[in-house]
Scaffold this motif. Structure first.
Motif, PDB file in Angstrom:
ATOM      1  N   ILE A 139       0.936  -1.270  -0.100  1.00  0.00           N
ATOM      2  CA  ILE A 139       0.024   0.100  -0.113  1.00  0.00           C
ATOM      3  C   ILE A 139       0.886   1.307  -0.076  1.00  0.00           C
ATOM      4  CG2 ILE A 139      -1.858   1.397   1.485  1.00  0.00           C
ATOM      5  CD1 ILE A 139      -2.676  -1.348   2.275  1.00  0.00           C
ATOM      6  N   GLN A 140       0.537   2.349  -0.940  1.00  0.00           N
ATOM      7  CA  GLN A 140       1.460   3.362  -1.000  1.00  0.00           C
ATOM      8  C   GLN A 140       0.349   4.567  -0.408  1.00  0.00           C
ATOM      9  OE1 GLN A 140       3.990   3.404  -4.817  1.00  0.00           O
ATOM     10  NE2 GLN A 140       2.559   1.587  -5.158  1.00  0.00           N
ATOM     11  N   PRO A 141       0.452   5.017   0.486  1.00  0.00           N
ATOM     12  CA  PRO A 141      -0.507   6.087   1.148  1.00  0.00           C
ATOM     13  C   PRO A 141      -0.462   7.517   0.257  1.00  0.00           C
ATOM     14  CG  PRO A 141       0.547   5.012   2.899  1.00  0.00           C
ATOM     15  CD  PRO A 141       1.489   4.643   1.784  1.00  0.00           C
ATOM     16  N   GLN A 142       0.809   7.774   0.081  1.00  0.00           N
ATOM     17  CA  GLN A 142       0.884   9.322  -0.564  1.00  0.00           C
ATOM     18  C   GLN A 142       0.397   9.103  -1.965  1.00  0.00           C
ATOM     19  OE1 GLN A 142       1.850  11.277   2.260  1.00  0.00           O
ATOM     20  NE2 GLN A 142       1.761  12.249   0.386  1.00  0.00           N
ATOM     21  N   LYS A 143       0.604   7.793  -2.912  1.00  0.00           N
ATOM     22  CA  LYS A 143      -0.088   7.913  -4.208  1.00  0.00           C
ATOM     23  C   LYS A 143      -1.485   7.666  -3.950  1.00  0.00           C
ATOM     24  CE  LYS A 143       4.118   6.154  -6.463  1.00  0.00           C
ATOM     25  NZ  LYS A 143       4.501   5.054  -7.644  1.00  0.00           N
ATOM     26  N   ILE A 167     -17.474  -4.190  -0.490  1.00  0.00           N
ATOM     27  CA  ILE A 167     -16.710  -4.407  -1.835  1.00  0.00           C
ATOM     28  C   ILE A 167     -15.760  -3.690  -2.159  1.00  0.00           C
ATOM     29  CG2 ILE A 167     -19.487  -4.441  -2.675  1.00  0.00           C
ATOM     30  CD1 ILE A 167     -18.460  -1.763  -4.092  1.00  0.00           C
ATOM     31  N   GLY A 168     -15.127  -2.753  -0.957  1.00  0.00           N
ATOM     32  CA  GLY A 168     -13.737  -2.174  -1.009  1.00  0.00           C
ATOM     33  C   GLY A 168     -13.765  -0.852  -1.537  1.00  0.00           C
ATOM     34  N   MET A 169     -13.052  -0.030  -1.283  1.00  0.00           N
ATOM     35  CA  MET A 169     -13.121   1.315  -1.584  1.00  0.00           C
ATOM     36  C   MET A 169     -12.434   1.381  -3.019  1.00  0.00           C
ATOM     37  SD  MET A 169     -11.461   3.180   1.706  1.00  0.00           S
ATOM     38  CE  MET A 169     -10.186   1.883   2.243  1.00  0.00           C
ATOM     39  N   LYS A 170     -11.687   0.459  -3.666  1.00  0.00           N
ATOM     40  CA  LYS A 170     -11.366   0.461  -5.032  1.00  0.00           C
ATOM     41  C   LYS A 170     -12.589   0.562  -5.913  1.00  0.00           C
ATOM     42  CE  LYS A 170      -7.991  -1.237  -7.925  1.00  0.00           C
ATOM     43  NZ  LYS A 170      -6.361  -2.003  -8.057  1.00  0.00           N
ATOM     44  N   ASN A 171     -13.403  -0.536  -5.738  1.00  0.00           N
ATOM     45  CA  ASN A 171     -14.498  -0.791  -6.771  1.00  0.00           C
ATOM     46  C   ASN A 171     -15.538   0.640  -6.728  1.00  0.00           C
ATOM     47  OD1 ASN A 171     -13.577  -3.296  -7.478  1.00  0.00           O
ATOM     48  ND2 ASN A 171     -14.746  -4.368  -5.499  1.00  0.00           N
ATOM     49  N   LEU A 172     -15.509   1.119  -5.647  1.00  0.00           N
ATOM     50  CA  LEU A 172     -16.386   2.330  -5.464  1.00  0.00           C
ATOM     51  C   LEU A 172     -15.851   3.403  -6.421  1.00  0.00           C
ATOM     52  CD1 LEU A 172     -17.750   2.968  -2.004  1.00  0.00           C
ATOM     53  CD2 LEU A 172     -19.019   2.310  -3.970  1.00  0.00           C
ATOM     54  N   LEU A 173     -14.580   3.567  -6.486  1.00  0.00           N
ATOM     55  CA  LEU A 173     -13.970   4.682  -7.208  1.00  0.00           C
ATOM     56  C   LEU A 173     -13.811   4.213  -8.511  1.00  0.00           C
ATOM     57  CD1 LEU A 173     -10.898   5.555  -4.587  1.00  0.00           C
ATOM     58  CD2 LEU A 173     -12.857   7.013  -5.331  1.00  0.00           C
ATOM     59  N   VAL A 174     -13.795   3.041  -9.083  1.00  0.00           N
ATOM     60  CA  VAL A 174     -13.832   2.693 -10.566  1.00  0.00           C
ATOM     61  C   VAL A 174     -15.468   3.101 -10.992  1.00  0.00           C
ATOM     62  CG1 VAL A 174     -14.170   0.765 -12.052  1.00  0.00           C
ATOM     63  CG2 VAL A 174     -12.376   0.782 -10.376  1.00  0.00           C
ATOM     64  N   MET A 229      -4.577   5.971 -12.034  1.00  0.00           N
ATOM     65  CA  MET A 229      -3.971   5.769 -10.802  1.00  0.00           C
ATOM     66  C   MET A 229      -4.698   4.750  -9.868  1.00  0.00           C
ATOM     67  SD  MET A 229      -2.584   9.561 -10.097  1.00  0.00           S
ATOM     68  CE  MET A 229      -1.610   8.753  -8.517  1.00  0.00           C
ATOM     69  N   PHE A 230      -6.092   4.770  -9.629  1.00  0.00           N
ATOM     70  CA  PHE A 230      -6.693   3.977  -8.856  1.00  0.00           C
ATOM     71  C   PHE A 230      -6.577   2.538  -9.160  1.00  0.00           C
ATOM     72  CE2 PHE A 230      -8.995   7.702  -6.818  1.00  0.00           C
ATOM     73  CZ  PHE A 230      -8.520   7.569  -5.552  1.00  0.00           C
ATOM     74  N   LEU A 231      -6.808   2.331 -10.646  1.00  0.00           N
ATOM     75  CA  LEU A 231      -6.631   0.973 -11.227  1.00  0.00           C
ATOM     76  C   LEU A 231      -5.402   0.228 -10.770  1.00  0.00           C
ATOM     77  CD1 LEU A 231      -8.633   1.612 -14.407  1.00  0.00           C
ATOM     78  CD2 LEU A 231      -9.366  -0.003 -12.750  1.00  0.00           C
ATOM     79  N   ARG A 232      -4.208   1.046 -10.615  1.00  0.00           N
ATOM     80  CA  ARG A 232      -3.233   0.414 -10.389  1.00  0.00           C
ATOM     81  C   ARG A 232      -2.600   0.250  -9.106  1.00  0.00           C
ATOM     82  NH1 ARG A 232       0.826   0.641 -14.447  1.00  0.00           N
ATOM     83  NH2 ARG A 232       2.301   1.232 -12.968  1.00  0.00           N
ATOM     84  N   LEU A 233      -3.352   0.875  -8.181  1.00  0.00           N
ATOM     85  CA  LEU A 233      -2.660   1.065  -6.710  1.00  0.00           C
ATOM     86  C   LEU A 233      -3.533  -0.098  -5.866  1.00  0.00           C
ATOM     87  CD1 LEU A 233      -2.625   4.818  -6.209  1.00  0.00           C
ATOM     88  CD2 LEU A 233      -0.918   3.002  -6.167  1.00  0.00           C
ATOM     89  N   LYS A 234      -2.992  -0.345  -4.850  1.00  0.00           N
ATOM     90  CA  LYS A 234      -3.591  -1.457  -3.916  1.00  0.00           C
ATOM     91  C   LYS A 234      -4.113  -0.689  -2.719  1.00  0.00           C
ATOM     92  CE  LYS A 234      -2.688  -5.263  -0.695  1.00  0.00           C
ATOM     93  NZ  LYS A 234      -1.557  -6.297  -0.018  1.00  0.00           N
ATOM     94  N   PHE A 235      -5.292  -0.998  -2.150  1.00  0.00           N
ATOM     95  CA  PHE A 235      -6.142  -0.155  -1.093  1.00  0.00           C
ATOM     96  C   PHE A 235      -5.969  -1.200   0.077  1.00  0.00           C
ATOM     97  CE2 PHE A 235      -7.573   1.871  -4.893  1.00  0.00           C
ATOM     98  CZ  PHE A 235      -8.274   2.939  -4.565  1.00  0.00           C
ATOM     99  N   PRO A 236      -6.057  -0.237   1.157  1.00  0.00           N
ATOM    100  CA  PRO A 236      -6.263  -1.064   2.584  1.00  0.00           C
ATOM    101  C   PRO A 236      -7.702  -1.331   2.935  1.00  0.00           C
ATOM    102  CG  PRO A 236      -6.064   1.481   2.811  1.00  0.00           C
ATOM    103  CD  PRO A 236      -6.021   0.936   1.315  1.00  0.00           C
ATOM    104  N   LEU A 237      -8.018  -1.850   4.218  1.00  0.00           N
ATOM    105  CA  LEU A 237      -9.159  -2.208   4.459  1.00  0.00           C
ATOM    106  C   LEU A 237      -9.626  -0.606   5.358  1.00  0.00           C
ATOM    107  CD1 LEU A 237      -8.707  -5.506   6.236  1.00  0.00           C
ATOM    108  CD2 LEU A 237     -10.040  -5.054   4.243  1.00  0.00           C
TER     109      LEU A 237
END
Length: 427
Positions: free
Chosen positions: A5-9, A71-78, A180-188
């Motif tokens: 996980i890369q917080p700044q990105k 569902i996770g934050m990543k799916n919401l942002l897609v 950017m969001f498609l390439r990054l890993k998200f935390p819980l």
């Protein structure tokens, strides 16, 4: 190799997503009158279109609040990316009221989805500095409004560029944050990572303190967002290029949120909210009553007042009611936007009534609204519209006056109480 996980990105991508949200606000505020002229829309029709974004937002943010942990934050942002793209393109190719209505709904839902995912994301990646980082994140809302209003003013107002091209500028940050969001890993989310059960979450949401903040958020959101969205029309009788007033207030907000850390730590969240209500009331009163260069002073004071409303209300929930989780923050954000949508709808009809009273005796309102540019009727309608702005501002002024009393009580009630911290569970 497992991705870390890369917080700044993640934070940068979140800021870009919020930038699109704010650009939609600033650019639409600048082109609102152009849309009315291009499609022969009266104030009520414009209000219906505008309010659609404000109820599309809570619809998405509340639904997002209920499902983000699953569902996770990543799916919401897609989903936010797809909705933003659809809303922008539909506005560009709109041919009438209904296309504008649907496009605004999509953009409102996209904006709400960004909030539903990014607020808990910021809290999750910066658990030791929640309110300050929420302020830093939310500075991109007024920051984007400054950019959007300047785009509207210089490209639209000075160079005569079509509103379609102004909307198209939003596509650049939209594609950037999506990539950017498609390439990054998200935390819980923080609540899930801390092992807080659904039962404890719903109990926190039903607490008296949460209900109080929930109600007060409606007032802070109306004060900030309704005034900002309609400022180009409300202030037209006072200054020639009234959209610049929005740029000034948003600029003040951007600077204020950038330096939020020392202010929040020294004054406490509730102290900041009380001062914000006082300054907002003073600023609105001055904008409704003064003229000349004092209008810009009024705009600065009002900007100072609304600077910390939104991020500090969310920060209060995350610091003092953290067990409410992402749902708690999203419900508070949702009621804020929903309140703006309801207020916008009802005040739009009242705005029409005030304008009608200022038209020549016996004038048929619909004839004046739909009159061709340059005609006597069109000029009379524009003058009546401008003269009505201060009266609407005086109506809005009632809200921060109520907030002053409410936040003063909250300030003394919370004095000395410590923030609640959640501990992350380890395997």
């Amino acid at each position: 190799m497992k991705q870390s996980i890369q917080p700044q990105k993640l934070f940068v991508a979140s800021c870009l997503a919020l930038l699109v949200t704010s650009l939609s606000f600033g650019i639409r505020a600048g082109i609102l009158n152009n849309l009315g002229v291009a499609f022969h829309l009266d104030m009520k029709e414009l209000a219906i279109i505008t309010s659609t974004a404000f109820w599309g937002f809570p619809l998405a943010v509340v639904i997002g609040g209920f499902i983000v942990d699953k569902i996770g934050m990543k799916n919401l942002l897609v989903a936010a990316f797809i909705l933003h793209l659809a809303g922008i393109l539909l506005t560009i190719f709109a041919t009438g009221f209904w296309e504008l209505f649907i496009s605004t709904l999509f953009i409102g839902m996209a904006n709400g989805t960004v909030e539903a995912a990014c607020n808990p994301l910021v809290v999750s990646i910066f658990p030791e500095n929640k309110t300050t980082k929420l302020n830093h994140f939310h500075l991109w809302f007024p920051g984007g409004i400054v950019i959007g209003t300047l785009i509207s003013y210089y490209l639209g107002g000075q160079l005569g560029v079509s509103y379609k091209w102004l909307m198209a500028t939003m596509l650049i940050p939209t594609f950037l944050y999506g990539y950017m969001f498609l390439r990054l890993k998200f935390p819980l989310t923080e609540r899930v990572a801390s092992g807080v059960s659904n039962t404890r979450m719903y109990k926190a949401i039903g607490s008296p303190l949460f209900i109080i903040i929930f109600i007060l958020m409606a007032g802070t959101a109306i004060t900030e967002l309704y005034t900002g969205q309609w400022i180009e029309i409300l202030m037209r009788n006072v200054v020639e290029n009234s959209i610049i007033i929005l740029a000034i207030t948003a600029g003040v907000q951007t600077l204020g949120r950038a330096f939020a850390g020392p202010i929040v730590h020294r004054m406490s969240t509730t102290g900041v909210l009380l001062c914000s209500a006082i300054l907002s009331a003073i600023g609105l009163y001055l904008m409704a009553t003064v003229s000349g260069s004092m209008v810009f002073v009024a705009a600065i004071i009002f900007g100072m007042g609304v600077t910390y409303f939104w991020p500090c209300m969310l920060g209060f929930v995350s610091e003092y009611i953290p067990e409410s989780g992402a749902l708690g923050m999203n419900l508070v954000g949702g009621i804020g936007m929903f309140a703006v949508s309801i207020f916008t709808y009802f005040i739009g009809g009242h705005f029409d009534t005030i304008i009608a009273e200022k038209l020549p005796a016996g004038a048929a309102y619909d004839v004046y609204v739909k009159a061709a540019q340059g005609t006597t009727e069109a000029m009379a309608y524009a003058q009546a519209q401008s003269a009505s702005g201060p009266e609407v501002l005086k109506i809005i002024l009632i809200i921060p006056c109520i907030l002053i009393v409410a936040f003063a009580i909250l300030y003394f009630a919370m004095k000395g109480k410590k923030q609640v911290k959640l501990e992350t569970q380890t395997a």
